[in-house]
Design a protein around this motif. Structure first.
Motif, PDB file in Angstrom:
ATOM      1  N   GLN A 128       0.854  -1.260   0.027  1.00  0.00           N
ATOM      2  CA  GLN A 128       0.505  -0.329  -0.001  1.00  0.00           C
ATOM      3  C   GLN A 128       1.095   0.899  -0.114  1.00  0.00           C
ATOM      4  N   ILE A 129       0.626   2.204  -0.400  1.00  0.00           N
ATOM      5  CA  ILE A 129       1.447   3.671  -1.389  1.00  0.00           C
ATOM      6  C   ILE A 129       1.100   4.706  -0.109  1.00  0.00           C
ATOM      7  N   PRO A 130       2.667   4.633   0.676  1.00  0.00           N
ATOM      8  CA  PRO A 130       2.336   5.134   2.114  1.00  0.00           C
ATOM      9  C   PRO A 130       2.476   6.910   1.940  1.00  0.00           C
ATOM     10  N   ALA A 131       1.198   6.976   1.606  1.00  0.00           N
ATOM     11  CA  ALA A 131       0.673   8.166   1.506  1.00  0.00           C
ATOM     12  C   ALA A 131      -1.273   8.329   2.002  1.00  0.00           C
ATOM     13  N   TRP A 132      -0.609   9.648   2.499  1.00  0.00           N
ATOM     14  CA  TRP A 132      -1.557   9.934   3.348  1.00  0.00           C
ATOM     15  C   TRP A 132      -2.322  11.696   3.258  1.00  0.00           C
ATOM     16  N   TYR A 133      -3.346  11.530   2.967  1.00  0.00           N
ATOM     17  CA  TYR A 133      -4.184  12.962   2.759  1.00  0.00           C
ATOM     18  C   TYR A 133      -4.522  13.421   4.034  1.00  0.00           C
ATOM     19  N   GLY A 134      -5.059  14.755   4.060  1.00  0.00           N
ATOM     20  CA  GLY A 134      -5.335  15.772   4.820  1.00  0.00           C
ATOM     21  C   GLY A 134      -6.810  16.297   4.664  1.00  0.00           C
ATOM     22  N   PRO A 135      -7.679  16.627   5.512  1.00  0.00           N
ATOM     23  CA  PRO A 135      -8.996  16.777   5.295  1.00  0.00           C
ATOM     24  C   PRO A 135      -9.203  18.076   4.012  1.00  0.00           C
ATOM     25  N   ASP A 150       2.923   7.443  11.564  1.00  0.00           N
ATOM     26  CA  ASP A 150       3.215   8.049  12.758  1.00  0.00           C
ATOM     27  C   ASP A 150       4.057   9.604  12.206  1.00  0.00           C
ATOM     28  N   ALA A 151       4.808   8.800  11.161  1.00  0.00           N
ATOM     29  CA  ALA A 151       5.193  10.216  10.721  1.00  0.00           C
ATOM     30  C   ALA A 151       4.599  11.024  10.449  1.00  0.00           C
ATOM     31  N   ALA A 152       3.963  10.729   8.800  1.00  0.00           N
ATOM     32  CA  ALA A 152       2.700  11.329   9.005  1.00  0.00           C
ATOM     33  C   ALA A 152       2.498  12.356   9.644  1.00  0.00           C
ATOM     34  N   ALA A 153       1.621  11.212  10.821  1.00  0.00           N
ATOM     35  CA  ALA A 153       0.707  12.008  11.647  1.00  0.00           C
ATOM     36  C   ALA A 153       1.474  13.509  12.206  1.00  0.00           C
ATOM     37  N   ALA A 154       2.955  13.280  12.279  1.00  0.00           N
ATOM     38  CA  ALA A 154       3.884  14.389  12.667  1.00  0.00           C
ATOM     39  C   ALA A 154       3.891  15.258  11.732  1.00  0.00           C
ATOM     40  N   ALA A 155       3.896  15.011  10.353  1.00  0.00           N
ATOM     41  CA  ALA A 155       4.172  15.596   9.464  1.00  0.00           C
ATOM     42  C   ALA A 155       2.500  16.984   9.626  1.00  0.00           C
ATOM     43  N   ALA A 156       1.605  15.823   9.380  1.00  0.00           N
ATOM     44  CA  ALA A 156       0.624  16.537   9.442  1.00  0.00           C
ATOM     45  C   ALA A 156       0.294  17.772  10.342  1.00  0.00           C
ATOM     46  N   ARG A 157       0.595  17.749  11.914  1.00  0.00           N
ATOM     47  CA  ARG A 157       0.547  18.469  12.899  1.00  0.00           C
ATOM     48  C   ARG A 157       1.409  19.368  12.807  1.00  0.00           C
ATOM     49  N   MET A 158       3.116  19.884  11.759  1.00  0.00           N
ATOM     50  CA  MET A 158       3.707  20.561  11.566  1.00  0.00           C
ATOM     51  C   MET A 158       2.748  21.311  10.695  1.00  0.00           C
ATOM     52  N   HIS A 159       2.031  20.760   9.771  1.00  0.00           N
ATOM     53  CA  HIS A 159       1.609  21.275   8.699  1.00  0.00           C
ATOM     54  C   HIS A 159      -0.162  22.063   9.434  1.00  0.00           C
ATOM     55  N   TYR A 160      -0.450  21.608   9.355  1.00  0.00           N
ATOM     56  CA  TYR A 160      -1.704  22.484  10.277  1.00  0.00           C
ATOM     57  C   TYR A 160      -1.538  22.949  11.747  1.00  0.00           C
ATOM     58  N   GLY A 161      -0.996  22.726  12.597  1.00  0.00           N
ATOM     59  CA  GLY A 161      -0.717  22.855  13.699  1.00  0.00           C
ATOM     60  C   GLY A 161      -1.152  22.713  14.736  1.00  0.00           C
ATOM     61  N   GLY A 162      -2.381  21.191  14.598  1.00  0.00           N
ATOM     62  CA  GLY A 162      -2.788  20.494  14.800  1.00  0.00           C
ATOM     63  C   GLY A 162      -3.058  19.215  14.763  1.00  0.00           C
ATOM     64  N   ASN A 163      -3.928  17.816  15.882  1.00  0.00           N
ATOM     65  CA  ASN A 163      -3.984  17.246  14.564  1.00  0.00           C
ATOM     66  C   ASN A 163      -5.159  17.256  13.659  1.00  0.00           C
ATOM     67  N   THR A 216      -7.165  14.578  10.884  1.00  0.00           N
ATOM     68  CA  THR A 216      -8.178  12.729  11.055  1.00  0.00           C
ATOM     69  C   THR A 216      -7.152  13.007   9.461  1.00  0.00           C
ATOM     70  N   LEU A 217      -6.231  11.999   9.332  1.00  0.00           N
ATOM     71  CA  LEU A 217      -5.307  11.389   7.674  1.00  0.00           C
ATOM     72  C   LEU A 217      -6.115  10.409   7.134  1.00  0.00           C
ATOM     73  N   VAL A 218      -6.486   9.907   5.832  1.00  0.00           N
ATOM     74  CA  VAL A 218      -6.469   9.102   5.249  1.00  0.00           C
ATOM     75  C   VAL A 218      -5.777   8.707   4.143  1.00  0.00           C
TER      76      VAL A 218
END
Length: 883
Positions: free
Chosen positions: A412-419, A430-443, A445-447
């Motif tokens: 499965q492709i290691p890519a997650w999409y934000g809202p 976990d690494a994708a979630a951390a990158a998303a927090r940096m981008h959005y400034g908070g948690n 939901t990633l798909v």
């Protein structure tokens, strides 16, 4: 004592089990010996052994067995490929039989079912490879979906994405509407279809009574037309370039553009352009800035981008409706019968659609540059060398590589999409979630992206991922890069090239030094094997009937560089007979007290016939080994075969019978020691090719401290024990006896008839040889006497030349010479008639143009055989003097 006959089924399973249990296939990372590495092309987990597999793995096994015994720390890395589409289809069929489906189960439960199927039913080909006698380091077996390889795939994907070499884009792909996934070019098969060519009139937008006519084999795609192309030099259409037509049934204004893709000699010279549904049209559309309109959904039904009347129709139902409506509207000019090639998905079995969709791509053009240079500079070599041209042609014209598949079974492709659609590509969630927090400034939901990677992506990492990368393992440091890859020409681009690209990018070195490309296995007439032709040969069935050794040796013997292997059961039977010949020779040796003496020094032999056979054995060994090292497998097999059957069995053993039965005990003892030593050399050199029978004979011909599979390869002095004078002397005897036997055979002399042999014009040296070996010649030539006589009457005699002397055989009292002349003349006429027929066919340009290459080659071979027969018969006739 050896059994009367060799029964492969009584020995093969026993020996293979013993080899495995003793760990004799294993490499040793701690060994001081230099490494030798072969990466097994991983067979599909759904696969079963066919003759192409048998050839490929036999050749690999010959190499690994040879180098393993030549003081190399040999690793043959085994494994299997998860075979995304093929495996998913197998499990989906099983689910359908149970009345359920993957969508009903959901992704995770479906994947659990696939893993369960893999453990219980998958990988039967591995046991089939064992049946063939292959010797990979089985405990090191890897699977492209195991956790270690999964980690390697994720790391490479993320690395390439961060470097801009993996990206998402909207392009055309080969779309299988039955399986609802993109597929690779390798999974597309072209079928010749009897169809139609429809000619439609597209009215000019500013002059509806005038038309431009286009021709198409796919009327349904006209709903997505966004242009009409004409050649810029086509004078007929030059005034129309830049104007517009009105697309019938749709009403869309589309431009007439000038593009060299349009061929003035084809059809009307004007072509409809549908960028979303044709690969060539897509490129024209990009050059001409045409709109791209996708009119199909993922099941090849008309979508809502088309007129409402057609929405929801299957593509072929829409074709009928559109043609009928165009005809009713006066837009159909004519319909022609037309035979053309249609691409089908090899798994789904339906025509594929070039379909515009968002997919993940790899920048293959950038990765290809160092891979091209590596072959140009010789860091990796192709054997035969001409395959490098194929490699360069593909690599220099490489397109972006679509690496995503709409399946569930795979990496499965290691890519997650934000809202908001932002994509985060990381090795873990976990690494994708951390990158998303940096981008959005908070948690947030990633798909995760639901797509999986093309099977060839994980296969491209095979040479280093199987050795433990991304960990820095001892195996990775020792066995990468590999020495040789053995594979077929059909996956040079799909697998070889991609391993080159990934190996150089990730490891900064080529994955292998040599790529040996073997040919196809065809039937005895040179035709490709296929179920529809009924000419498929099952290697397991052949091995059961004739033994794995006979099957292997047949494949090896015909594996000439650049030539397809013509396989027939008769050829396998012939090499089974070779195994029988060797077995009988070993039994004969055993019955005559021949047993290996470890202290015997071949250089100590004194009898001419023994010195001769020792030199010939060393010569055979040198030729066989050199041929293997140069990937001339057939030459290696041929050298061993001809020496064993001809030189050793037919000549030497016959030469030595008087010695073994004579009163000179010292001569007999030397001859037994030499016979044992020569038989040992045969077993050593034949062992990589025919591992089972050689191991059995090795066990029975001496007191051994190890199995043959692990015995050191024999070494020979630089001169190979050669003795030119002795060799020439014995070879003269062989030629003389062979000539006499040929005359007897061609003249139909009864085997029981003993006739005198005379030599005219013999030199003093020839007379000496005749006297020295008279008893041998009398025995082997079935002669009543052998005499040098320059005055012999040659009337009623057959004659032949050996060296400076003429052999004279009086036959008038043995056969009817007139009848024999008549028979030979008749046979010559028959051979010449066949030659004339074949020559006429091969000089017929229509035959050469239409006949398949295999058929033409067969005719050439038949002509060569007929010519050789004619020449032998003429020689025989010329040898009979008139009475």
């Amino acid at each position: 004592m050896l059994e009367k006959t060799f029964a492969p089924q009584e020995h093969e399973a026993r020996l293979y089990s013993e080899w495995e249990q003793r760990g004799l296939f294993a490499c040793d990372p701690q060994s001081p010996a230099p490494p030798f590495t072969i990466m097994m092309p991983p067979p599909n987990v759904t696969g079963s052994l066919h003759m192409g597999h048998a050839l490929n793995h036999t050749l690999q096994d010959v190499l690994i067995r040879y180098y393993r015994r030549n003081n190399r720390d040999a690793l043959w890395q085994p494994g299997m490929d998860h075979a995304g589409i093929a495996t998913q289809m197998v499990v989906e069929r099983n689910l359908a039989a149970e009345g359920t489906s993957r969508t009903a189960l959901g992704r995770q439960q479906f994947l659990d079912r696939v893993w369960s199927w893999k453990e219980e039913s998958g990988g039967s080909i591995v046991n089939q490879l064992r049946r063939l006698g292959t010797s990979p380091d089985w405990p090191r077996e890897r699977f492209t979906m195991d956790e270690g390889l999964n980690a390697a795939v994720r790391k490479v994907f993320v690395d390439l994405h961060k470097k801009g070499l993996i990206y998402k884009d909207q392009r055309l792909v080969n779309w299988d509407p039955k399986l609802r996934t993109a597929i690779s070019d390798l999974e597309v098969e072209q079928r010749e279809i009897k169809g139609h060519l429809w000619h439609f009139r597209y009215p000019l937008a500013d002059d509806p009574d005038s038309f431009i006519t286009v021709a198409t084999t796919r009327p349904e795609t006209m709903l997505g037309d966004t242009g009409v192309a004409v050649h810029p030099d086509d004078a007929r259409y030059r005034p129309l370039i830049g104007k517009f037509v009105t697309l019938p049934l749709v009403g869309r204004r589309i431009p007439i553009v000038a593009d060299e893709y349009a061929d003035p000699e084809q059809g009307s010279g004007a072509v409809k352009i549908t960028p979303a549904h044709d690969f060539n049209d897509f490129e024209v559309g990009r050059r001409q800035s045409l709109e791209t309109i996708n009119i199909f959904d993922n099941e090849a039904r008309i979508n809502d981008a088309a007129p409402e009347k057609y929405v929801g129709m299957d593509r072929f139902d829409a074709r009928k409706a559109i043609v009928a409506d165009l005809e009713a509207g006066g837009f159909l000019e004519k319909i022609e019968d037309h035979v053309h090639m249609v691409p089908y998905g090899d798994r789904g079995g339906v025509p594929i659609e070039p379909w515009l969709t968002d997919q993940w791509y790899c920048d293959a053009a950038t990765l290809a540059k160092p891979a091209i240079e590596a072959v140009e500079s010789g860091r990796t070599k192709f054997v035969p060398a001409n395959w490098a041209k194929t490699y360069f042609e593909w690599m220099r014209n490489i397109q972006p590589w679509c690496i995503s598949r709409q399946l569930w079974w795979g990496h499965q492709i290691p890519a997650w999409y934000g809202p908001d659609g932002t994509v985060f590509v990381e090795e873990t969630e976990d690494a994708a979630a951390a990158a998303a927090r940096m981008h959005y400034g908070g948690n947030q939901t990633l798909v995760r992206d639901e797509d999986v990677l093309d099977t060839w992506f994980s296969s491209a990492l095979w040479p280093f991922s199987t050795l433990g990368w991304p960990e820095e393992t001892p195996e990775l440091a020792r066995y990468y890069p590999g020495d040789v890859l053995v594979t077929g020409f059909d996956i040079i681009f799909f697998w070889v090239a991609r391993m080159m690209m990934m190996g150089l990018h990730v490891m900064d070195d080529v994955p292998f030094r040599t790529v040996y490309i073997h040919a196809l296995v065809r039937d005895e007439k040179g035709q490709k094997m296929s179920k529809s032709k009924g000419n498929v040969m099952d290697p397991l069935d052949i091995a059961d009937r004739y033994g794995a050794d006979a099957l292997r040796f047949t494949l090896i013997s015909f594996a000439a560089q650049g030539r397809d292997v013509k396989m027939s059961e008769q050829r396998v039977e012939g090499y089974r007979n070779f195994a029988t010949k060797l077995w009988n020779a070993a039994r004969y040796c055993q019955m005559n007290g021949v047993r290996v003496d470890p202290a015997f020094d071949p250089a100590s032999a004194r009898l001419p016939v023994n010195r001769w056979i020792i030199g010939k054995a060393a010569e055979m060994a040198h030729q066989a080994s050199l041929s293997l090292e140069q990937f001339r497998f057939n030459d290696s097999a041929g050298a061993i075969y001809h020496f064993t059957w001809g030189t050793f069995c037919d000549w030497y053993l016959e030469f030595t019978k008087p010695i073994l039965n004579g009163s000179d005990q010292a001569a007999a003892a030397e001859t037994r020691a030499v016979t044992a030593w020569v038989l040992d050399q045969i077993l050593h050199n034949l062992n990589p090719h025919m591992p089972f029978i050689t191991e059995v004979l090795w066990e029975s011909t001496g007191d051994r401290d190890r199995m043959l599979i692990s015995a050191p390869w024999p070494e020979y002095p630089d001169n190979g024990y050669g003795d030119g004078d002795v060799g020439a002397e014995i070879e003269w005897v062989v030629r003389l006896v062979s000539s006499i036997r040929t005359i007897r055979s061609e003249m139909n002399v009864p085997p029981s008839a003993r006739i005198p042999v005379f030599l005219r014009g013999a030199s003093d040296e020839t007379r000496r040889l005749l006297e020295s070996h008279s008893q041998l010649i009398l025995s082997l030539a079935r002669a009543s006497a052998v005499t040098a006589d320059d005055e012999v009457d040659t009337s009623g005699c057959a004659q032949a030349i050996v060296g400076e002397a003429t052999i004279v055989l009086p036959l008038a009292d043995v056969i009817d010479l007139d009848q024999e002349r008549a028979r030979l003349s008749k046979e010559i006429s028959r051979a010449e008639a066949e030659m004339g027929k074949l020559s006429g066919k091969l000089q017929n340009e229509q035959f050469l143009a239409k006949a398949p290459e295999a058929v033409v080659e067969e005719q050439r071979e038949r002509l060569a055989d007929a010519t050789a027969l004619r020449d032998r018969l003429r020689s025989a006739l010329d040898g009979i003097n008139p009475t």
